[in-house]
Write a protein that holds these residues in place. Structure first.
Motif, PDB file in Angstrom:
ATOM      1  N   TYR A  57       7.016  13.653  -6.120  1.00 30.09           N
ATOM      2  CA  TYR A  57       6.939  12.193  -6.306  1.00 30.09           C
ATOM      3  C   TYR A  57       5.651  11.709  -5.644  1.00 30.09           C
ATOM      4  O   TYR A  57       5.332  12.107  -4.516  1.00 30.09           O
ATOM      5  CB  TYR A  57       8.158  11.537  -5.657  1.00 30.09           C
ATOM      6  N   PHE A  58       4.922  10.873  -6.363  1.00 28.29           N
ATOM      7  CA  PHE A  58       3.707  10.297  -5.795  1.00 28.29           C
ATOM      8  C   PHE A  58       4.069   8.996  -5.085  1.00 28.29           C
ATOM      9  O   PHE A  58       4.584   8.064  -5.703  1.00 28.29           O
ATOM     10  CB  PHE A  58       2.668  10.047  -6.888  1.00 28.29           C
ATOM     11  N   THR A  59       3.786   8.945  -3.790  1.00 29.32           N
ATOM     12  CA  THR A  59       4.150   7.770  -3.008  1.00 29.32           C
ATOM     13  C   THR A  59       2.902   6.977  -2.638  1.00 29.32           C
ATOM     14  O   THR A  59       1.820   7.542  -2.477  1.00 29.32           O
ATOM     15  CB  THR A  59       4.934   8.169  -1.740  1.00 29.32           C
ATOM     16  N   LEU A  60       3.070   5.663  -2.548  1.00 23.67           N
ATOM     17  CA  LEU A  60       1.980   4.805  -2.086  1.00 23.67           C
ATOM     18  C   LEU A  60       2.194   4.590  -0.595  1.00 23.67           C
ATOM     19  O   LEU A  60       3.152   3.945  -0.185  1.00 23.67           O
ATOM     20  CB  LEU A  60       2.013   3.471  -2.830  1.00 23.67           C
ATOM     21  N   LYS A  61       1.304   5.155   0.209  1.00 23.19           N
ATOM     22  CA  LYS A  61       1.417   5.011   1.663  1.00 23.19           C
ATOM     23  C   LYS A  61       0.600   3.819   2.126  1.00 23.19           C
ATOM     24  O   LYS A  61      -0.569   3.701   1.822  1.00 23.19           O
ATOM     25  CB  LYS A  61       0.903   6.274   2.357  1.00 23.19           C
ATOM     26  N   LEU A  62       1.252   2.946   2.902  1.00 20.23           N
ATOM     27  CA  LEU A  62       0.586   1.713   3.315  1.00 20.23           C
ATOM     28  C   LEU A  62       0.195   1.734   4.779  1.00 20.23           C
ATOM     29  O   LEU A  62      -0.460   0.811   5.253  1.00 20.23           O
ATOM     30  CB  LEU A  62       1.515   0.525   3.054  1.00 20.23           C
TER      31      LEU A  62
END
Ligand SMILES: [Zn+2]
Length: 825
Positions: free
Chosen positions: A735-740
């Motif tokens: 899964y590609f996650t958006l890290k903030l």
């Protein structure tokens, strides 16, 4: 377009010559001097409608309503001749962008002024009234070759939230002390819209009703110039173009140059008055969802203007330098830059037209076609988004060669029924910006996230091709299968569990009183395999429902659900319906915490998700009203990103733990995890970093840049997924996650680590080298059991700005499937 009826009437009643003399200024019309009060939105609407009925230089067009039913409208401001010929002017203008064909009319400059996108940055709507008044009374000459389109208030719900509050608490005369109540807005403030979304982050994702309606009129015009009026802190005087680096690489030299010309024109006026300003700092042009970048990537000179003020300033405030800043000052400055923008655009109308045309004839894109395959509903949702941006697409069955987003390598494969989006179209620049794997970043000091690529956000198998992929414009194959069986004697119906729409199907079944089960193991019926998470709706479970089949079919139809009709509970493969691995889904009773301890954005994303996407009931509870008895009526508590250390003290944590152990479920997101980290019994450990790092000496001038090495400013990472756990049902093994941010937690050693980061290299976007070291081998999503209940930890926020489509199913799994049998409350 809807020309105001009264303006037509007035056209016949009065002669043109009498107009100018009779037009009332904003102060005359409103009955108070502009800047001595904040004007409610309905009065702003009244003034614009008054002008439209009184002047033949204004046409109004309603373009929608807000969530709270306030009017959204734009005003076209130009000479009577131009307004009579407006549709021809528009068509001729769009022909320059390669849309439609030329008409006989002359080319005009098209300037779009957008006011008050942030509701509490409220001087700009006031300024808009002064600006439109002067344009049609004193500066008519500019309008001979120019059409000005004014949106006096992009965010009326937010504006009125601020203005109503201010009018209730303000002293008479106003109090200029910073500590006075009138300078300290209560949570959530007037900045966002009804669902607490920041509309200046929503242009590209178009999740909000204001954006969706505005894009329809915006894309009908594609102006040469777009200004987004804002306000900043009370101590920073004024900011205007040129913007700061990084600039996205699609921005042309001309777009850069004209920003400078505009800035110099403003500077002339500001210098004359002795007003301070700054340029080229802070506000960059990279993330595509702003009111300056979105227009820029669509051919305009898109700009942000920032006046000192904001929700703090009220009618007057003493700033930190001891100077008085008044609403009148703020109006004067925004009025000046608005007028100056129209002036310089009018002077350069020809050049604006020729350069605008060049922007749209660019064709030097590295990747020329993007080919996407995957879940039909997500493809459908993506085509909806493309249509909002007037981006054309088609369908292809070719063998496609190029960059594979999933593996990060070159590939070649034959696709079937795939969506293809290419750059050889008027919106080619937008296609590049939205789809390319990794946008080129010229400077890591930026204002926002640095990665957003749609194939990752939507979780679609995508190839970026360096050649144009042939497409058929017949998009029939992209439709969603609506397989509703016509047999009504089925033992059961089965539905896949693959995307968030399947969750809204489930949620609505539960609300209709339908009993539903899900399988924790794959099963096969009639040769079709249903993966883990698939929903099973049996007739025997629903004997009490008189219209079982119709109820299920109706809800399936509204949610694009494909149902399979099953004639026997005996599975060809896998478990049978009576197996302990086929579990009944109990009704979640969900509460979400809100209030000052919560991030209004995070809370708003959840509120919006439940009401507008899932259509499932949720109770929003202000943290002030949260005590130990609050949870008795619920079995799921969601804690949005926020700071809960003061709210959840030892006592409350103890009663929360007690509630969980009796079968409650907590979903904690982002910084809410800090409340539980390293606390006994919650299973969440902060990841230790190397404390022996030698201290470095960093010069004062470089300190800002050095800090960046600790940052992750919205970058995309590939995580591993344990898809045998219900939190990950419906997902593959990655899964590609958006890290903030750089928060880092260890794997849950006594719980389930469901999504986690082994590889710490960002696939897209900026991540500082120190931050990257820290996040290697850390938790992304996981479950920890306490007694009968569960803590679900979400380090990353899959609901961020409602655009990370692929993350939403994790959240739905957390609500409906994870440890669902626990609810004994
Ligand atoms: Zn703003």
């Amino acid at each position: 377009m809807r020309r105001h009826i009264l303006s037509l009437l007035s056209f016949f009643i009065f002669s043109i010559a009498t107009f100018a003399q009779n037009i009332q200024s904003p102060s005359e019309f409103l009955g108070y001097e502009l800047g001595t009060r904040f004007t409610n939105h309905y009065r702003v609407v009244d003034y614009y409608q008054y002008l439209a009925t009184t002047s033949d230089m204004i046409q109004l067009e309603e373009y929608g309503k807000t969530n709270e039913h306030r009017l959204l409208q734009i005003a076209y401001v130009s000479t009577p001749e131009n307004l009579t010929n407006l549709e021809n002017i528009r068509k001729n203008h769009l022909a320059n962008a390669g849309i439609g064909t030329e008409t006989a009319s002359a080319k005009k400059a098209v300037v779009w002024l957008s006011y008050n996108v942030h509701g509490n940055e409220s001087s700009s709507t006031e300024a808009s009234m002064q600006t439109i008044y002067e344009l049609i009374t004193q500066k008519k000459a500019w309008l001979a070759n120019t059409v000005v389109i004014m949106d006096p208030c992009i965010n009326p719900d937010g504006r009125d939230r601020y203005v109503n509050w201010y009018n209730q608490v303000a002293s008479v005369p106003y109090n200029s002390n910073q500590k006075a109540t009138e300078h300290n807005e209560p949570w959530p403030g007037g900045r966002p819209n009804h669902y607490l979304f920041d509309l200046n982050r929503d242009w590209a994702w178009a999740t909000q009703v204001e954006t969706r309606q505005r894009l329809k009129v915006y894309n009908k015009w594609l102006p040469h110039i777009h200004v987004d009026f804002h306000e900043q802190g009370i101590n920073e005087p004024y900011y205007f173009a040129p913007a700061a680096e990084p600039f996205h690489e699609v921005i042309t030299d001309w777009q850069r140059d004209f920003q400078i010309q505009i800035g110099k024109n403003h500077a002339g006026y500001f210098d004359k008055e002795g007003w301070l300003y700054f340029t080229r700092e802070r506000f960059d042009l990279f993330y595509p969802s702003y009111g300056d970048t979105y227009p820029t990537f669509n051919g305009a000179i898109g700009m942000t203007y920032e006046q000192a003020g904001h929700g703090m300033a009220g009618l007057g405030i003493i700033n930190d330098e001891g100077d008085l800043l008044t609403l009148k000052d703020r109006i004067a400055h925004h009025h000046t830059t608005g007028m100056s923008t129209v002036e310089i655009s009018s002077k350069n109308a020809d050049k604006l037209n020729t350069e605008f045309k060049k922007f749209f004839s660019k064709n030097d894109f590295t990747y020329k076609s993007y080919v996407l395959e995957g879940n039909r509903y997500r493809i459908h949702k993506l085509t909806n988004l493309l249509e909002r941006h007037d981006i054309r697409y088609g369908i292809t069955y070719e063998t496609v060669k190029g960059f594979d987003y999933n593996t990060g390598k070159q590939t070649s494969r034959k696709v079937k029924n795939a969506l293809v989006v290419s750059t050889n179209q008027p919106k080619g620049n937008m296609v590049k910006v939205l789809f390319e794997p990794d946008a080129k970043l010229s400077d890591s000091l930026t204002y926002d996230i640095t990665a957003w690529s749609i194939p990752y956000a939507y979780g679609l198998n995508t190839i970026a091709s360096k050649t144009i992929v042939a497409k058929e414009d017949d998009n029939v194959g992209l439709g969603i299968p609506l397989g509703i069986p016509n047999k009504t004697n089925a033992v059961a119906y089965i539905a896949d569990w693959k995307n968030v729409k399947d969750a809204s199907f489930l949620g609505q079944l539960l609300q209709a009183g339908v009993r539903v089960r899900f399988t924790e193991k794959a099963i096969t019926h009639k040769g079709k395999t249903f993966d883990r998470g698939s929903l099973i709706i049996t007739r025997s479970d629903n004997k009490k429902l008189t219209n079982f089949d119709d109820t299920v079919f109706d809800i399936a139809l509204t949610n694009f659900t494909e149902l399979s009709s099953i004639s026997s509970g005996f599975s060809e493969n896998g478990v049978d319906f009576g197996s302990p691995d086929v579990k009944e889904i109990k009704m979640p009773k969900v509460a979400v915490l809100s209030g000052e301890v919560s991030s209004s954005l995070s809370f708003g994303e959840l509120w919006y998700f439940f009401e507008q996407e899932l259509k499932f009931p949720v109770t929003n509870i202000n943290a002030d009203d949260f005590d130990k008895n609050t949870l008795n009526a619920f079995n799921v508590l969601i804690i949005p990103n926020g700071n809960y250390k003061s709210l959840l003290n030892e006592d409350k944590l103890k009663s929360l733990k007690n509630w969980v152990s009796r079968g409650g479920k907590v979903i904690a997101m982002g910084n809410a995890l800090k409340t539980f980290e390293d606390k006994k019994g919650f299973g969440l450990k902060k990841k230790e970093t190397d404390k022996d790092d030698p201290l470095e000496v960093i010069s004062y001038a470089k300190s800002e840049r050095e800090r960046v090495s600790n940052f992750i400013t919205g970058a995309i990472f590939k995580t591993k997924v344990d898809n045998t756990h219900p939190l990950a049902f419906g997902y593959d093994d990655s899964y590609f996650t958006l890290k903030l941010g750089n928060s880092a937690y260890s794997y849950l050693d006594k719980g389930y680590t469901v999504s986690y980061l082994e590889d710490n290299k960002a696939v897209s976007g900026f991540a500082g080298h120190k931050a990257v070291e820290k996040i290697k081998n850390t938790l992304v999503f996981g479950e920890y059991r306490i007694g009968n209940g569960s803590m679900i930890y979400m380090v990353d926020n899959p609901m961020f700005r409602a655009f990370w489509e692929n993350g939403k199913l994790f959240f739905a799994n957390a609500i409906f499937l994870v440890n669902n049998n626990a609810f004994e409350l």
